[in-house]
Design a protein around this motif. Sequence first.
Motif, short mmCIF file in Angstrom:
data_model
loop_
_atom_site.label_atom_id
_atom_site.label_comp_id
_atom_site.label_asym_id
_atom_site.label_seq_id
_atom_site.Cartn_x
_atom_site.Cartn_y
_atom_site.Cartn_z
N TRP A 359 0.84 -1.16 0.19
CA TRP A 359 0.07 -0.04 0.09
C TRP A 359 1.06 1.04 -0.08
O TRP A 359 0.55 2.25 -0.68
CB TRP A 359 -0.79 -0.12 1.33
CG TRP A 359 -2.04 1.12 1.19
CD1 TRP A 359 -2.04 2.31 1.96
CD2 TRP A 359 -3.25 1.10 0.39
NE1 TRP A 359 -3.01 3.06 1.52
CE2 TRP A 359 -3.77 2.35 0.65
CE3 TRP A 359 -3.77 0.07 -0.36
CZ2 TRP A 359 -5.11 2.51 0.36
CZ3 TRP A 359 -4.98 0.21 -0.83
CH2 TRP A 359 -5.76 1.45 -0.59
N GLY A 360 2.22 1.46 0.69
CA GLY A 360 2.73 2.21 0.79
C GLY A 360 3.63 2.55 -0.52
O GLY A 360 3.95 3.54 -1.06
N LEU A 361 3.82 1.38 -1.13
CA LEU A 361 4.66 1.30 -2.37
C LEU A 361 3.83 2.02 -3.65
O LEU A 361 4.33 2.64 -4.58
CB LEU A 361 4.91 -0.11 -2.74
CG LEU A 361 5.91 -0.26 -3.93
CD1 LEU A 361 7.25 0.46 -3.61
CD2 LEU A 361 6.25 -1.65 -4.24
N ILE A 362 2.45 1.82 -3.55
CA ILE A 362 1.57 2.52 -4.32
C ILE A 362 1.69 4.23 -4.65
O ILE A 362 1.63 4.77 -5.72
CB ILE A 362 0.12 2.17 -4.32
CG1 ILE A 362 -0.26 0.66 -4.46
CG2 ILE A 362 -0.82 3.01 -5.11
CD1 ILE A 362 -1.51 0.16 -3.88
N GLY A 363 2.20 4.46 -3.36
CA GLY A 363 2.24 6.04 -3.21
C GLY A 363 3.42 6.69 -3.87
O GLY A 363 3.74 7.79 -3.86
N GLY A 370 -1.54 5.48 -0.92
CA GLY A 370 -0.27 5.12 -0.17
C GLY A 370 0.25 6.01 0.94
O GLY A 370 1.07 6.51 0.87
N LYS A 372 -1.28 8.67 2.12
CA LYS A 372 -1.43 10.01 1.72
C LYS A 372 -2.43 10.82 2.39
O LYS A 372 -2.44 11.88 2.49
CB LYS A 372 -1.58 10.15 0.44
CG LYS A 372 -0.34 9.32 -0.72
CD LYS A 372 0.86 9.98 -0.46
CE LYS A 372 1.83 9.49 -1.69
NZ LYS A 372 3.13 10.31 -1.39
N GLU A 376 -7.72 6.85 4.48
CA GLU A 376 -7.34 5.37 4.14
C GLU A 376 -7.42 4.41 5.23
O GLU A 376 -7.32 3.18 4.97
CB GLU A 376 -5.64 5.43 3.68
CG GLU A 376 -5.48 6.38 2.38
CD GLU A 376 -4.15 6.14 1.95
OE1 GLU A 376 -3.43 5.35 1.48
OE2 GLU A 376 -3.59 7.43 1.89
N ASN A 440 7.79 7.53 -0.13
CA ASN A 440 7.41 6.31 -0.27
C ASN A 440 8.32 5.36 -0.76
O ASN A 440 7.98 3.94 -1.02
CB ASN A 440 5.92 6.23 -1.32
CG ASN A 440 4.71 7.07 -0.53
OD1 ASN A 440 4.70 8.22 -0.32
ND2 ASN A 440 3.79 6.37 -0.30
#
Length: 488
Positions: A359-363, A370, A372, A376, A440
């Motif tokens: 999920w953090g990588l998406i950001g 991510g 943000k 979330e 991120n």
Amino acid sequence: MLNTRMRQAVSFEKSVKEATGSARITTTRSELWAYYLYYVGNNGLSGFNFGPSQFQNLLFLAGYDPSHQPFSVPCGNGSCVLPYLGSVRDVNSIVLLTNGISFAIQAVLLILIGAWADYGHWRPNITIFFTLMAVAVWRAGVALYILGCETSLSCSLTFWTAAFPGLAHNLPEVLLSKEQRDTGKKTNRISNISFAVCSAGEIIILAIMVGILKRLKSNESTENNTKAFSVLIAFSGGVWLLCALPWFILEKRRPGLSLPPSTSLFTIGFKQVYVAFKECMKLKQTFLYLIFYFLMGDVLNTTVIVLYSTFQLTLLLIVGIVAQGLGIYIFWFVQKTYKIPTKTMLFFNVFWILILTIWGLIGVHTNKFGFKHVWEGIPGILGLMVCPWYAYSQTMISEVSPLSQMFLFFALFSVVGKTSAFIGPLVSSAIINASGNNDNMPFAFLFGLGFFSTLFLWLVDVDKSRLECDEFVLAEGKLNVFNHADIM
């Protein structure tokens, strides 16, 4: 196999009595509840939640937009940087780097003095010292942030936790019982009640904080919000001191072990860790789990969410604590109902830790997801699916360690946990700097590390580990970990 492990337990109990040379002191109800109450105060709100958030908030207010001349334009919605340790760094990188330094100090400090919890009469005084330091040092600068919010809190919690085995083993009903398994039942009961009391107390404290924030009108201005952070940290410190006093007064001063010959208080910790690591190398399954514990602990310790709004942070903490209690209960109920092994439950828990990193990588390439936005709902996921890590990872330690040397292996895992805690933040800080202040980007490293560590958990065979531990104890039957030549 059960009879072998029962003999290990009896032998261990006998060796402890011989090493201390003292009769066991019965645990009283007032002492036990004072122990619970201390945990309500040392709940981590000041050191692990509001302290880091205020630290990052102050950095953000002091920082500047790197797209303009230094200190000409304040930080906005984009990057925010400050000079720190010889170079200009993103504020998130500064926090990670500072936490890494703090964890490194803790690792060395706990190796040096951690063994003092087992020897002599030092442990209660050390708990008092670090508690008072943590309560007193609640603002003013990076150095005091490291000493107060991080190091002192961790050390006080470590030495408070060290009182747990003595309380459980000296309960009146355990002293009267002839069955070793009763100790395990009472230990689990104390652990569960301690967690329940702490969670209930923490929710009450947070509810009071909401009222304080309303009174301070924290949402009306940046100045009010910054002041509110300091007020909440001070309030948390006051509550901690109030909750700690009964424990300081009512705790029984149970004697620890005698130091082995030719060993001092300043060398016993390093030698104890050396012996534990040496013994662990003889146990393949234990060593595999040690690698997993090191790597996955690094991932979890580095995955931190920080909010600048005191009101939002307080409300989300309430959500997180309720979800945490619910998550641990659901995990326990499912495991008990369907007889699921601890390793399987830990696998499911690790899956959600990896989901957090994804999920953090998406950001990395978007501002829509991510970590943000507040909506979330990460605290809820953390509480429900991730917080059971602390219970199940510790339970797995007991399942892959020899019972007669359990305290030595727990000490080893504790040191390993502290060591991994400073490597991740330092690496992540460097990644942020190298990626042009993309906060991120470290999640790519954390996901890869987490996935790799899971392979070691998959390789652990608990049944084989029990056989290895039983054979190890029989082969090392003459080894006394308190007076063994290797730690002299």
